[in-house]
Write an enzyme that holds these catalytic residues in place. Structure first.
Site, short mmCIF file in Angstrom:
data_model
loop_
_atom_site.label_atom_id
_atom_site.label_comp_id
_atom_site.label_asym_id
_atom_site.label_seq_id
_atom_site.Cartn_x
_atom_site.Cartn_y
_atom_site.Cartn_z
N GLU A 27 0.80 -1.50 0.18
CA GLU A 27 0.20 0.03 -0.10
C GLU A 27 0.94 1.18 -0.08
OE1 GLU A 27 -2.15 0.70 3.18
OE2 GLU A 27 -3.77 2.21 2.40
N LYS A 52 -2.91 -1.80 -3.45
CA LYS A 52 -3.38 -1.08 -2.79
C LYS A 52 -3.20 0.23 -2.81
CE LYS A 52 -6.19 -0.14 1.36
NZ LYS A 52 -6.19 -0.55 2.47
C1 5MM Z 1 -8.60 1.52 8.26
O1 5MM Z 1 -7.33 2.95 8.46
C2 5MM Z 1 -5.80 2.09 7.86
C3 5MM Z 1 -4.75 3.25 8.97
O2 5MM Z 1 -4.69 2.70 10.11
P1 5MM Z 1 -4.22 3.53 11.07
O3 5MM Z 1 -4.10 5.07 10.58
O4 5MM Z 1 -4.80 3.75 12.12
O5 5MM Z 1 -2.50 2.83 10.61
C4 5MM Z 1 -5.55 3.04 6.54
O6 5MM Z 1 -4.15 1.67 6.64
C5 5MM Z 1 -6.30 1.79 5.73
O7 5MM Z 1 -6.29 0.42 5.42
C6 5MM Z 1 -6.08 2.17 4.22
O8 5MM Z 1 -5.63 3.74 4.82
C7 5MM Z 1 -7.75 2.31 3.60
O9 5MM Z 1 -8.13 2.93 4.14
P2 5MM Z 1 -9.03 4.20 3.79
O10 5MM Z 1 -10.46 4.37 4.79
O11 5MM Z 1 -8.69 5.37 3.09
O12 5MM Z 1 -10.22 3.92 2.50
#
Ligand code: 5MM
Length: 336
Positions: A175, A217
């Protein structure tokens, strides 16, 4: 077909996508405090077990990314969280990075940490049921950022992480997130995201990672959140496809986008257009956190005991995203 390729395809094929429920306790605390719910281990579990028990899990979710606290929890009805996920046919996954810290010599930027002791942690997570993992590199964007240093160091970490994960028979989600914050144009986002992704693949190849056994991702190609420009959904989809076509090697089975601060509808609509216009051979699906959970969390906060109501909201969102992953979503279905 390698075992890792099979796992990756199981997670993202046939309109299935990923639920990113891997908010660290810090992030989950912000989300819960915003809806006036105390952030206790019990409340964090209660919300997550409510959505993970929803009907739509079976048809629409291929994998769930968990945080360390959650993968070790047992539901109020006595099931281990990884078992609850597996019973719906999805695979449990785990976030294994330990967060983004200031990057030395470019302190406005971030470097994601967590490589120390990772091999041992991976073995523990495999035993708990995890079959895939996630590591997020975060890049800010402006005239001067992301710097070469941030692009290089995060790609290096993502590659070392991926190699260790595959050594432990799990699929790494790679990601690299170019953040939406800023007043940049979508074309600048396209240029920088392409640079970031290309560098990630240079490093993954150098580290001999099996590209058929990963899931990418990335962010979609968007104008900055404070930009005066707002390109159309059509343009978002075309620029996003162009970026991936030119920077992702063909062995990669699929791409699962993050929502990155888009609203639930924007993230659904844009994914739908990407699939309608997809000229690549990559599967294009969702790995959303906020864009799958926001409305469900809000509904849940109003009455945490009304499980059905929260699940209905979650089911609708997940079904809409699944339709979008097949290019079959429409406004009519959204509002039905
Ligand atoms: C679910 O949020 C994840 C990050 O959590 P932390 O910042 O607390 O570690 C994040 O990595 C998430 O998996 C991705 O960014 C995708 O989430 P979004 O909300 O952007 O779809």
């Amino acid at each position: 077909m390698s075992e890792l390729n099979k796992i990756a395809l199981k997670i993202i094929s046939n309109g299935k996508g990923i639920l990113a429920a891997d908010e660290s306790n810090g992030t989950m605390t912000k989300r819960l405090e915003a809806i006036n719910v105390p952030s206790t281990p019990e409340n964090r579990l209660l919300f997550r077990e409510t959505i993970l028990s929803s009907e739509s899990m079976k048809e629409c979710i291929g994998g769930v990314i968990l945080y360390d606290e959650t993968i070790n929890q047992t539901t109020s009805f006595g099931k281990l969280i990884p078992d609850l996920i597996s019973s719906s046919g999805a695979l449990p996954g785990i976030k294994v990075d330990t967060g983004a810290k200031n990057l030395a010599n470019s302190s406005e930027e971030k470097i994601t940490e967590g490589l120390d002791g990772l091999r041992e942690r991976l073995k523990k997570y495999y035993k708990l049921g995890a079959r895939f993992t996630k590591w997020r590199g975060v890049y800010c964007i402006s005239d001067k950022y992301p710097s070469k240093l941030a692009i290089h160091s995060n790609a290096h970490a993502l590659a070392r992480y991926s190699a260790l994960v595959q050594e432990n028979n799990m699929v790494p989600i790679v990601e690299p997130e170019v953040l939406m914050d800023g007043d940049h144009t979508a074309d600048h986002c396209l240029k920088k995201t392409s640079e970031v992704i290309k560098k990630c693949f240079d490093e993954l190849i150098l580290h001999k990672v099996d590209l058929s056994g990963i899931i990418l991702k990335p962010n979609m190609i968007l104008d900055g959140s404070s930009s005066k420009y707002k390109i159309s959904g059509e343009e978002i989809s075309q620029k996003t496809i162009q970026c991936l076509q030119n920077s992702v090697p063909s062995e990669v089975p699929g791409i699962a986008f993050l929502s990155g601060g888009q609203s639930e509808i924007e993230a659904t609509e844009n994914l739908n257009l990407i699939n309608k216009n997809n000229t690549t051979k990559f599967i294009m699906t969702y790995s959303y956190g906020r864009a799958l959970q926001q409305s469900a969390l809000k509904t849940w906060s109003k009455n945490t005991k009304d499980i059905k109501k929260t699940q209905n909201i979650f089911n609708h969102r997940v079904k809409m995203c699944s339709l979008a992953a097949k290019g079959k979503w429409s406004n009519e279905l959204e509002n039905k």
